[in-house]
Design a protein around this motif. Structure first.
Motif, short mmCIF file in Angstrom:
data_model
loop_
_atom_site.label_atom_id
_atom_site.label_comp_id
_atom_site.label_asym_id
_atom_site.label_seq_id
_atom_site.Cartn_x
_atom_site.Cartn_y
_atom_site.Cartn_z
N ILE A 183 0.84 -1.20 0.00
CA ILE A 183 0.00 0.00 0.00
C ILE A 183 0.87 1.25 0.00
O ILE A 183 0.58 2.22 -0.72
N LYS A 184 1.93 1.24 0.78
CA LYS A 184 2.83 2.40 0.82
C LYS A 184 3.44 2.66 -0.56
O LYS A 184 3.55 3.81 -0.99
N GLU A 185 3.82 1.63 -1.26
CA GLU A 185 4.39 1.80 -2.60
C GLU A 185 3.34 2.34 -3.57
O GLU A 185 3.62 3.20 -4.39
N LEU A 186 2.14 1.84 -3.47
CA LEU A 186 1.05 2.34 -4.32
C LEU A 186 0.73 3.80 -3.98
O LEU A 186 0.48 4.60 -4.88
N GLU A 187 0.76 4.15 -2.70
CA GLU A 187 0.55 5.54 -2.30
C GLU A 187 1.60 6.45 -2.93
O GLU A 187 1.28 7.52 -3.43
N ARG A 188 2.86 5.99 -2.90
CA ARG A 188 3.95 6.76 -3.50
C ARG A 188 3.74 6.93 -5.01
O ARG A 188 3.85 8.02 -5.55
N LEU A 189 3.41 5.84 -5.66
CA LEU A 189 3.20 5.86 -7.11
C LEU A 189 2.02 6.76 -7.48
O LEU A 189 2.11 7.58 -8.40
N TYR A 190 0.94 6.64 -6.76
CA TYR A 190 -0.25 7.45 -7.02
C TYR A 190 0.04 8.94 -6.78
O TYR A 190 -0.32 9.79 -7.59
N ALA A 191 0.69 9.25 -5.67
CA ALA A 191 1.02 10.65 -5.36
C ALA A 191 1.91 11.26 -6.45
O ALA A 191 1.72 12.41 -6.85
N ARG A 198 -5.86 11.80 -11.55
CA ARG A 198 -6.78 12.70 -10.88
C ARG A 198 -6.64 12.50 -9.37
O ARG A 198 -6.31 11.41 -8.90
N SER A 199 -6.87 13.54 -8.63
CA SER A 199 -6.72 13.46 -7.19
C SER A 199 -8.00 12.94 -6.55
O SER A 199 -9.05 12.89 -7.18
N GLY A 200 -7.89 12.56 -5.29
CA GLY A 200 -9.05 12.15 -4.53
C GLY A 200 -9.38 10.67 -4.57
O GLY A 200 -10.43 10.26 -4.11
N ILE A 201 -8.48 9.87 -5.11
CA ILE A 201 -8.71 8.42 -5.16
C ILE A 201 -7.89 7.78 -4.04
O ILE A 201 -6.72 8.10 -3.85
N SER A 202 -8.50 6.89 -3.33
CA SER A 202 -7.80 6.19 -2.26
C SER A 202 -6.87 5.12 -2.85
O SER A 202 -7.32 4.25 -3.61
N PRO A 203 -5.57 5.17 -2.53
CA PRO A 203 -4.68 4.11 -2.99
C PRO A 203 -5.12 2.72 -2.53
O PRO A 203 -4.94 1.74 -3.25
N HIS A 260 -5.75 -0.46 -4.94
CA HIS A 260 -5.21 -1.79 -4.63
C HIS A 260 -6.32 -2.85 -4.66
O HIS A 260 -6.14 -3.94 -5.22
N TRP A 261 -7.47 -2.52 -4.07
CA TRP A 261 -8.60 -3.43 -4.06
C TRP A 261 -9.04 -3.77 -5.49
O TRP A 261 -9.30 -4.93 -5.82
N GLN A 262 -9.12 -2.75 -6.34
CA GLN A 262 -9.56 -2.96 -7.72
C GLN A 262 -8.57 -3.83 -8.49
O GLN A 262 -8.98 -4.75 -9.21
N LEU A 267 -7.98 -0.72 -17.90
CA LEU A 267 -9.12 -0.37 -17.05
C LEU A 267 -8.66 0.41 -15.82
O LEU A 267 -9.21 1.46 -15.49
N ILE A 268 -7.66 -0.09 -15.14
CA ILE A 268 -7.15 0.56 -13.93
C ILE A 268 -6.54 1.92 -14.28
O ILE A 268 -6.80 2.92 -13.60
N VAL A 269 -5.75 1.97 -15.33
CA VAL A 269 -5.10 3.23 -15.71
C VAL A 269 -6.15 4.27 -16.10
O VAL A 269 -6.06 5.42 -15.69
N ARG A 270 -7.14 3.86 -16.86
CA ARG A 270 -8.21 4.82 -17.23
C ARG A 270 -8.94 5.33 -16.00
O ARG A 270 -9.37 6.48 -15.95
N ASN A 271 -9.07 4.48 -15.00
CA ASN A 271 -9.76 4.89 -13.78
C ASN A 271 -9.00 5.98 -13.03
O ASN A 271 -9.63 6.86 -12.45
N VAL A 272 -7.69 5.93 -13.03
CA VAL A 272 -6.92 6.92 -12.26
C VAL A 272 -6.48 8.12 -13.09
O VAL A 272 -6.13 9.16 -12.53
#
Length: 121
Positions: free
Chosen positions: A47-55, A64-69, A73-75, A114-119
């Motif tokens: 999760i920490k790595e995904l948070e870093r990547l997303y940020a 886009r902002s406002g998505i929970s990492p 991860h769940w998706q 799908l995941i990339v389009r979502n974020v």
């Protein structure tokens, strides 16, 4: 993000016993996980790595902002997990054409997209 999603999809596909173990643990309502003092610590790094990547993606203006990492991860997990966990029943009902090497590659790419389009912003 693309590499992470593709890696997760492939990792799940290559380790069906891990998926079965998770399924069994869910059947038992997490009884053995509740006994572990370290399981959360082992998984928090993902999760920490995904948070870093997303940020980083948000900072670069690509995500886009406002998505929970954790939600991302769940998706990723859900789409990758289902490919293994429900393979037998899905194949019995609909045929096994999705599970050929070529079609698994196509499905993996669809999950990545799908995941990339979502974020994406």
């Amino acid at each position: 993000m693309r590499k992470l999603v593709a890696f997760t999809f492939e990792h799940h596909s290559r380790h069906p016993d891990f998926i079965r173990l998770v399924m069994i643990e869910n059947i038992h309502h997490g009884a053995y996980l509740q006994q572990s003092d370290i399981i959360r610590d082992l998984n928090i790094t993902a999760i920490k790595e995904l948070e870093r990547l997303y940020a980083r993606g948000v900072e670069l203006g690509e995500f886009r902002s406002g998505i929970s990492p954790l939600e991302i991860h769940w998706q990723i997990s859900a789409l990758s997990f289902f490919n293994v966990s429900n393979r037998v029943t899905f194949s019995m009902i609909f045929g096994d054409q999705l599970f050929s090497t070529e079609n698994q590659s196509s499905l993996r790419q669809s999950v990545v997209d799908l995941i990339v389009r979502n974020v994406q912003k």
